[in-house]
Design a protein around this motif. Sequence first.
Motif, PDB file in Angstrom:
ATOM      1  N   GLY A   1       0.932  -1.036   0.354  1.00 39.99           N
ATOM      2  CA  GLY A   1      -0.056   0.083  -0.061  1.00 39.99           C
ATOM      3  C   GLY A   1       0.587   0.860   0.005  1.00 39.99           C
ATOM      4  O   GLY A   1       1.716   1.722   1.040  1.00 39.99           O
ATOM      5  N   CYS A   2       0.711   2.363  -1.310  1.00 38.89           N
ATOM      6  CA  CYS A   2       1.495   2.814  -0.822  1.00 38.89           C
ATOM      7  C   CYS A   2       0.501   5.084  -0.873  1.00 38.89           C
ATOM      8  O   CYS A   2      -0.129   4.518  -1.832  1.00 38.89           O
ATOM      9  CB  CYS A   2       2.439   3.233  -2.811  1.00 38.89           C
ATOM     10  SG  CYS A   2       3.431   1.239  -2.236  1.00 38.89           S
ATOM     11  N   ALA A   3       1.398   5.595  -0.947  1.00 35.66           N
ATOM     12  CA  ALA A   3       1.219   6.891  -1.253  1.00 35.66           C
ATOM     13  C   ALA A   3       2.529   8.083  -1.253  1.00 35.66           C
ATOM     14  O   ALA A   3       2.954   7.852  -0.214  1.00 35.66           O
ATOM     15  CB  ALA A   3       0.305   7.545  -0.240  1.00 35.66           C
ATOM     16  N   LEU A   4       2.729   8.660  -2.742  1.00 35.20           N
ATOM     17  CA  LEU A   4       3.312   9.425  -2.842  1.00 35.20           C
ATOM     18  C   LEU A   4       2.525  11.049  -2.720  1.00 35.20           C
ATOM     19  O   LEU A   4       2.001  11.349  -2.903  1.00 35.20           O
ATOM     20  CB  LEU A   4       3.708   9.482  -3.773  1.00 35.20           C
ATOM     21  CG  LEU A   4       5.144   9.982  -4.404  1.00 35.20           C
ATOM     22  CD1 LEU A   4       6.364   8.667  -3.576  1.00 35.20           C
ATOM     23  CD2 LEU A   4       5.851   9.338  -6.280  1.00 35.20           C
ATOM     24  N   THR A   5       3.106  11.967  -1.714  1.00 38.10           N
ATOM     25  CA  THR A   5       2.629  13.016  -0.858  1.00 38.10           C
ATOM     26  C   THR A   5       3.579  14.076  -1.468  1.00 38.10           C
ATOM     27  O   THR A   5       5.178  14.300  -0.722  1.00 38.10           O
ATOM     28  CB  THR A   5       2.189  12.690   0.727  1.00 38.10           C
ATOM     29  OG1 THR A   5       1.443  11.973   0.519  1.00 38.10           O
ATOM     30  CG2 THR A   5       1.653  14.360   1.016  1.00 38.10           C
TER      31      THR A   5
END
Length: 264
Positions: free
Chosen positions: A233-237
Amino acid sequence: MSRTFSETDIHLALDNELPADEKAAFDAWVDANPDMKALQQRYAQDRERLRSALEGIALEPIPGRLTSVLTGDAKPRTNRWAWSRYVAAAAVLLAVGGLGGYFVGQRAEFAPQSSALKPIAENAVAAHLIYANEKRHVVEVGADQAEHLNAWLSNRVGVKIVAPDLKSGGYDLVGGRLLPFNGKTAAQFMYQDPTGNRLSLYVTKDDSRQDSGYRFMTERGADTLYWLDGGYGCALTGNLPEKALTQLADLTYDQLVKSAGEPH
């Protein structure tokens, strides 16, 4: 204890879908957060401008050919121009909350979204807003100890993690840290470009092993591209438009998901 509101609740309030017993707390939250109040006013203005501009179209009867396409009862014509007109008309109807939205809501079946997906994005934003502004304690382990950082976070998160190299996208690795996530753990890698602008990658283990595709949101002034794939599960912010985040996400995906191997 009252719940925490977000940008999503602004849309719910404008659509009159916010529970009545939460309205007072929501109004107080908006009044106490100038940024959210400004967003609410902007969304309300955009909504009215759109409604005024397209009201005449929305009130027109829906062509039978369009409703059959929306409900899945007929295949679109192969003529590209005719199909593009149908798509445009459907977009207008959906945008103003007209009957097109009703037909799709009644008949279309959409793939369910993992219950972990949105919390990943929300936790990633919260962590980014805290640590991207740090001066001396941006990370727990610096990029000069990348091998140790990768091994440590892999062991703690429970999935093999290799900090992606984003230099070709203009960002150098600063380092990383361990974070909590819904009773489990997550890793955060911090990156920085030559101007000092920071970008963070949030990674946790996804036991559902779904493939969600990229999803984009802007919340609390931060732009986030998030996804599930292959047990990750990934998030680029950061503070970047969706196109730029997508290019960096592609680099991340190629190195993290494709090359890092299977979860432990």
